[in-house]
Design an enzyme around this catalytic site. Structure first.
Site, mmCIF file in Angstrom:
data_model
loop_
_atom_site.group_PDB
_atom_site.id
_atom_site.type_symbol
_atom_site.label_atom_id
_atom_site.label_comp_id
_atom_site.label_asym_id
_atom_site.label_seq_id
_atom_site.Cartn_x
_atom_site.Cartn_y
_atom_site.Cartn_z
ATOM 1 C CB CYS A 131 36.997 -4.319 -13.963
ATOM 2 S SG CYS A 131 35.527 -4.890 -14.773
ATOM 3 C CD GLU A 145 41.612 -2.122 -13.138
ATOM 4 O OE1 GLU A 145 41.480 -0.948 -13.527
ATOM 5 O OE2 GLU A 145 40.673 -2.929 -13.060
ATOM 6 C CD GLU A 160 32.404 -2.472 -14.101
ATOM 7 O OE1 GLU A 160 33.416 -2.277 -13.390
ATOM 8 O OE2 GLU A 160 32.392 -3.144 -15.127
ATOM 9 C CE LYS A 213 34.418 7.683 -26.688
ATOM 10 N NZ LYS A 213 35.628 6.820 -26.904
HETATM 11 P P1 NAI Z 1 39.489 4.951 -20.186
HETATM 12 O O1 NAI Z 1 38.656 4.985 -18.965
HETATM 13 O O2 NAI Z 1 40.303 6.158 -20.468
HETATM 14 O O3 NAI Z 1 38.573 4.649 -21.456
HETATM 15 C C1 NAI Z 1 37.267 4.129 -21.393
HETATM 16 C C2 NAI Z 1 36.359 4.917 -22.311
HETATM 17 O O4 NAI Z 1 36.300 6.277 -21.869
HETATM 18 C C3 NAI Z 1 36.821 4.969 -23.760
HETATM 19 O O5 NAI Z 1 35.698 4.896 -24.604
HETATM 20 C C4 NAI Z 1 37.444 6.345 -23.853
HETATM 21 O O6 NAI Z 1 37.457 6.881 -25.157
HETATM 22 C C5 NAI Z 1 36.521 7.144 -22.966
HETATM 23 N N1 NAI Z 1 37.099 8.413 -22.488
HETATM 24 C C6 NAI Z 1 38.391 8.684 -22.236
HETATM 25 N N2 NAI Z 1 38.518 9.969 -21.833
HETATM 26 C C7 NAI Z 1 37.279 10.511 -21.813
HETATM 27 C C8 NAI Z 1 36.750 11.801 -21.483
HETATM 28 N N3 NAI Z 1 37.540 12.808 -21.088
HETATM 29 N N4 NAI Z 1 35.410 11.989 -21.565
HETATM 30 C C9 NAI Z 1 34.600 10.997 -21.955
HETATM 31 N N5 NAI Z 1 35.049 9.769 -22.297
HETATM 32 C C10 NAI Z 1 36.364 9.517 -22.230
HETATM 33 O O7 NAI Z 1 40.401 3.646 -20.085
HETATM 34 P P2 NAI Z 1 41.685 3.250 -20.968
HETATM 35 O O8 NAI Z 1 42.542 4.478 -21.154
HETATM 36 O O9 NAI Z 1 41.229 2.516 -22.148
HETATM 37 O O10 NAI Z 1 42.414 2.222 -19.986
HETATM 38 C C11 NAI Z 1 43.165 2.684 -18.867
HETATM 39 C C12 NAI Z 1 42.966 1.765 -17.681
HETATM 40 O O11 NAI Z 1 41.612 1.796 -17.265
HETATM 41 C C13 NAI Z 1 43.230 0.298 -17.934
HETATM 42 O O12 NAI Z 1 44.580 -0.023 -17.822
HETATM 43 C C14 NAI Z 1 42.425 -0.347 -16.847
HETATM 44 O O13 NAI Z 1 43.148 -0.329 -15.631
HETATM 45 C C15 NAI Z 1 41.228 0.557 -16.711
HETATM 46 N N6 NAI Z 1 40.058 0.017 -17.455
HETATM 47 C C16 NAI Z 1 39.042 -0.572 -16.752
HETATM 48 C C17 NAI Z 1 37.976 -1.143 -17.425
HETATM 49 C C18 NAI Z 1 36.854 -1.818 -16.700
HETATM 50 O O14 NAI Z 1 36.270 -2.747 -17.222
HETATM 51 N N7 NAI Z 1 36.462 -1.342 -15.539
HETATM 52 C C19 NAI Z 1 37.912 -1.167 -18.878
HETATM 53 C C20 NAI Z 1 38.991 -0.474 -19.535
HETATM 54 C C21 NAI Z 1 40.011 0.073 -18.828
#
Ligand code: NAI
Ligand code: MG
Length: 503
Positions: free
Chosen positions: A303, A405, A268, A194
């Site tokens: 990250c 973060e 991660e 996804k």
């Molecule tokens: P997120 O963790 O909400 O999104 C990442 C993925 O999870 C996306 O594909 C999203 O559609 C999916 N997702 C969201 N809710 C879900 C659910 N209930 N069930 C299954 N999948 C779900 O992150 P977002 O909102 O894009 O960014 C928020 C913060 O997260 C950022 O500001 C940053 O601090 C952190 N982040 C960290 C990353 C890393 O590389 N570790 C990458 C992206 C964001």
């Protein structure tokens, strides 16, 4: 499965706008492009201009079910192929991705706002490298013979887990996807990914390219939002392994879904990675290392970004000044322009989040915000999500900017006097993903490297994830490892014991 001609060109395309349009409206399920069953789609926006460049299929539980059923069916035959044959096919995918590297780089620059020269091309190259690396590991899927008893042959074999559900973010979507898909496939699993709602295009193209080589249904791609498309994927009963990169908050939701089904999960998550600079470091190398560590060319959306930098007091002022001068020299502009070092923030939501951190820092008594680089002047970019990098001084460990973060081009530099004190500060964090130390005193450096609470510690460099080196955090930064042979064996197979009594 296509009810119309294949919408995307077979040869590499150098026009990301045309390719984005052609990719509009599709998932990739069972070896072909398919629209969302609901008929719904959502806008994909170029963050450098605010203009819509594509419509992505808006997936829901019905699409998830179709993809997972296809994957489950395809996995049975895929798992029967000799492991080296699976590896060879994944290796062939890598070659195809190399041929399309420039195309993929342009597409990722368009949808994410990451500069082509400094970031997007690098990502496209690493993606091919990851598939190439895992493609060579097929023959490592071997077991052991165990000396149990003289007349009992006792062996272990590595078996795939089944359908892997992978959820990926938007910051380095192709690379973070490759870290999951490549080992999962070589180990004999099938995959449903996804994509992140902000960046669904380049990964969809990667999926289509790889489906020219792989059997249909082995690698499927869905686009859509978290609760509507991600949640049904992690909860689907036929999904037997979850792997996720993203926020801590969503990571916990994914972990709970795994617990509910009692299936393994790899996470991660975020980081708040310290960079510790000693006065005896190679000064110029360390200043340029700080720019890389902070991932300024990715607008800090990483990250592992060194968003808290500790500098030994004798060189503190000189270091802050040198870093500001170096970041000032970086060019912010159109991500597709070769001159650009720094592109845009991914979305208005992230833009506002990062800005609120900056406002809070500026409003803190005693803090100084060193605002760097210059906004682009091009009128066509006036609605772009450009954000000037900020280096803060005068904030301490009580500040939210030092604890949370930010995921933007913002770092906080603090002075330190004693190694023990800086170690305590570095470890005083919810996170434990990465850390770096900059010193010519390897005795001190190695001692601290052993005592830092982080999954990856580097001395005198701060590279991003590399093939063949285990990558993954401790504490709230996640569970499990990626990028290595051990990651493939531990997280995408289970070890079965077989005993034969020959007495
Ligand atoms: P997120 O963790 O909400 O999104 C990442 C993925 O999870 C996306 O594909 C999203 O559609 C999916 N997702 C969201 N809710 C879900 C659910 N209930 N069930 C299954 N999948 C779900 O992150 P977002 O909102 O894009 O960014 C928020 C913060 O997260 C950022 O500001 C940053 O601090 C952190 N982040 C960290 C990353 C890393 O590389 N570790 C990458 C992206 C964001
Ligand atoms: Mg979210």
């Amino acid at each position: 499965m296509l009810d119309r001609p294949h919408p995307t060109p077979s040869a590499p395309s150098n026009d990301p706008f045309a390719l984005a349009k052609a990719l509009s409206g599709f998932h990739f399920i069972g070896g072909g492009y398919v629209p969302a069953r609901s008929g719904r789609s959502f806008a994909v926006v170029n963050p450098a201009t605010g203009q819509q460049v594509a419509q992505a299929a808006e997936g829901d539980a019905a699409d998830v079910d179709a993809a997972v059923r296809n994957a489950a069916e395809a996995q049975k035959e895929w798992a029967k192929l000799p492991a080296r044959k699976r590896g060879a096919l994944v290796h062939q995918c890598a070659a195809l991705l190399k041929d399309h590297a420039e195309e993929l780089a342009r597409l990722i620059a368009l949808e994410t706002g990451k500069a082509l020269r400094t970031e997007s091309r690098v990502e496209a190259g690493v993606v091919a490298d990851i598939f190439e690396f895992f493609g060579g590991l097929g023959s490592e899927l071997k077991g052991e013979s165990v000396p149990f008893a003289p007349n009992v042959l006792s062996v272990t074999v590595r078996e795939p887990l089944g359908v892997v559900g992978a959820i990926i973010p938007w910051n380095v979507p192709m690379l973070l996807m490759a870290l999951k898909v490549a080992p999962a496939l070589v180990a004999g699993n099938s995959v449903v990914v996804k994509s992140a709602e902000e960046a669904p295009l380049a990964v969809l193209r990667v999926c289509e390219l790889m489906n020219r080589v792989l059997p249909p249904g082995v690698f499927n791609m869905l686009s859509g939002f978290g609760p509507e498309c991600g949640a049904p994927l992690v909860e689907h009963p036929l999904v037997r392994k979850l792997t996720f990169t993203g926020s801590v908050e969503t990571g916990k939701i994914v972990a709970k879904a795994a617990a509910e089904k009692l299936i393994p999960v790899t996470l991660e998550l975020g980081g708040k990675s310290p960079m510790i600079v000693f006065a005896d470091c190679d000064f110029d190398k360390t200043v340029s290392g700080a720019l890389t560590s902070m991932r300024f060319t990715r607008q800090g959306q990483s990250c592992t970004a060194a968003s808290r930098i500790y500098v030994e007091r004798p060189i503190f002022d000189r270091f802050v000044q040198a870093m500001k001068t170096a970041v000032d020299a970086m060019v912010m502009g159109d991500p597709l322009d070769e001159k650009t070092d720094i592109g845009t923030i991914i979305s208005t939501g992230q833009f506002e989040k990062v800005q609120s951190f900056i406002e809070e820092g500026k409003a803190t008594a005693g803090a100084t915000a060193h605002v760097c680089s210059a906004m682009p002047k091009d009128q066509a970019l006036k609605k772009g999500l450009f954000l000037q990098p900020v280096i803060f001084t005068g904030l301490d460990s009580k500040s939210r900017l030092v604890r949370e973060e930010i995921f933007g081009p913002v770092t906080v530099i603090q002075p330190f006097d004693e190694p023990e004190a800086v170690l305590a500060e570095a470890n005083d964090s919810e996170y434990g993903l990465a850390a770096s130390l900059w010193t010519n005193n390897l005795k001190v450096g190695l001692d601290l490297a052993h005592r830092l609470e982080a999954g990856l510690v580097q001395i005198n460099q701060n590279l991003v994830v590399q093939a063949n080196l285990s990558y993954g955090g401790v504490k709230s930064s996640g569970l499990g490892k990626e990028a290595s042979l051990e990651a493939m064996l531990e997280h995408f197979t289970h070890k079965k014991t077989i005993m034969v009594n020959m007495a």
